[in-house]
Design an enzyme around this catalytic site. Structure first.
Site, PDB file in Angstrom:
ATOM      1  N   CYS A 130     -17.614  -4.866   2.440  1.00  0.00           N
ATOM      2  CA  CYS A 130     -18.400  -5.696   1.078  1.00  0.00           C
ATOM      3  C   CYS A 130     -18.428  -6.704   1.502  1.00  0.00           C
ATOM      4  CB  CYS A 130     -17.302  -5.379   0.137  1.00  0.00           C
ATOM      5  SG  CYS A 130     -15.206  -6.259   0.342  1.00  0.00           S
ATOM      6  N   HIS A 243     -17.566 -11.401  -5.113  1.00  0.00           N
ATOM      7  CA  HIS A 243     -17.368 -12.113  -3.998  1.00  0.00           C
ATOM      8  C   HIS A 243     -18.291 -13.343  -3.555  1.00  0.00           C
ATOM      9  CE1 HIS A 243     -14.292  -9.173  -2.527  1.00  0.00           C
ATOM     10  NE2 HIS A 243     -15.047  -8.395  -1.427  1.00  0.00           N
TER      11      HIS A 243
END
Length: 340
Positions: A130, A243
């Site tokens: 990710c 994130h």
């Protein structure tokens, strides 16, 4: 006319997002199956306006199915992905199991879509980590213009990257801080995550790096350019989803920050939100549920000859996992597979 699609791990955070995104993007589906472990047999999952009941992965026959999106851990993937692939079903795998296999393409469609063609060697395509996925979407258009020499990245990664138990731990620890006697000891993480940051994601390697940091280095080289030098520090922060990354890039050629901004504005998958004022940037909370990778705080690094700094934010359950997998499926359909 469409495809027969399987979502493996449909009851998890990423599996549910895969189903949501397949429906949102109107992926051409003739038939869809939701699979999970036996303990989730019969659990209901949403797919657009339909409700699917989970089937048992262990006894599922992949014969006749076109694409399987895998969102389960490496151990289970090691057992079931080869079975699906051998049955003629193309596997798009979100685990780390196949990312470093030279016979398995590692794909971010905005960056290296043509690599999908290499799926035929094993009938498997790997989805990147990710934290890597969002970074390389921003790096590639800059690399095409000025050749990247070195990247220094610090990540601020949400707990959803670890899974539901981690999200519960953050929630319960946060409540426990304010209620005497209800403190919650760390279980998922080695230290308290509520009101804290933990510079430790995945296991430690002999080098002193964590495996998450190693992944960012290795995957960036495989996806973008093996000559790029990357050093990473990966940190878990008390955020549920999304994130963020602080990225410093050193180029072979000079690139002005204003030109870098225009390049990124035109790049696929990127949205630049960069006003040099309070609130003129994107934070993780604002990116949740969105497809884009957001870039802010673009500026010259005057401490090196050819340097740029920027801030990069994305929904890790989407671009960092489920969305990228669905985009791979879209490219696979456009380039390689016949419908129906």
């Amino acid at each position: 006319m469409g495809y027969k699609v399987v979502v493996v791990g449909a009851t998890g955070n990423v599996g549910r997002e895969m189903l949501n995104i397949l429906a949102e993007r109107e992926f051409p589906v003739d038939e869809i199956a939701a699979l999970a472990s036996r303990r989730s047999l019969g659990t209901e999952c949403s797919f657009g306006d339909k409700t699917l009941k989970c089937q048992d992965l262990e006894h599922f026959d992949f014969t006749g199915w076109d694409i399987a999106l895998f969102a389960i851990g490496s151990d289970a993937t090691k057992v079931y992905a080869p079975k699906a692939a051998a049955a003629g079903c193309v596997v798009i795998d979100n685990s780390s199991l196949y990312r470093y296999d030279p016979d398995v393409p590692l794909v971010v469609p905005e960056v290296n879509a043509a690599a999908v063609d290499g799926y035929t060697k094993k009938n498997i395509i790997a989805n990147p980590n990710c934290s890597t996925a969002q970074m390389v979407v921003a790096l590639k258009p800059l690399h095409d213009r000025a050749k990247i020499k070195r990247v220094v990245v610090s990540t601020y990664q949400s707990v959803s990257g670890t899974g539901k138990d981690a999200m519960d731990e953050l929630w319960n620890q946060t409540k426990g801080v304010f209620v005497p006697g209800q403190e919650v000891a760390p279980s998922v993480y080695p230290k308290q995550i509520a009101f804290n940051v933990i510079p430790h994601i995945d296991v430690f390697l002999d080098s002193g790096d964590t495996k998450e940091e190693w992944k960012m280095v290795t995957e960036t080289k495989k996806i973008v350019d093996p000559k790029i030098k990357v050093t990473a520090t990966c940190v878990r922060v008390p955020v549920f989803v999304g994130h963020a990354e602080s990225i410093n890039v050193e180029f072979e050629d000079f690139l002005d920050w204003e030109e870098a901004t225009e390049i990124l504005r035109e790049a696929p998958g990127i949205l630049v939100v960069d006003k040099r004022e309070a609130g003129g940037y994107i934070t993780p909370v604002e990116c949740v549920g969105e497809y884009a990778t957001y870039v802010s705080r673009i500026r010259q690094d005057v401490t090196i000859e050819n340097g740029i700094n920027f801030w990069c934010v994305s929904d890790n359950l989407r671009k960092g996992a489920a969305l990228n997998a669905v985009q791979i499926a879209e490219v696979l359909g456009q380039r390689c597979l016949k419908k129906g």
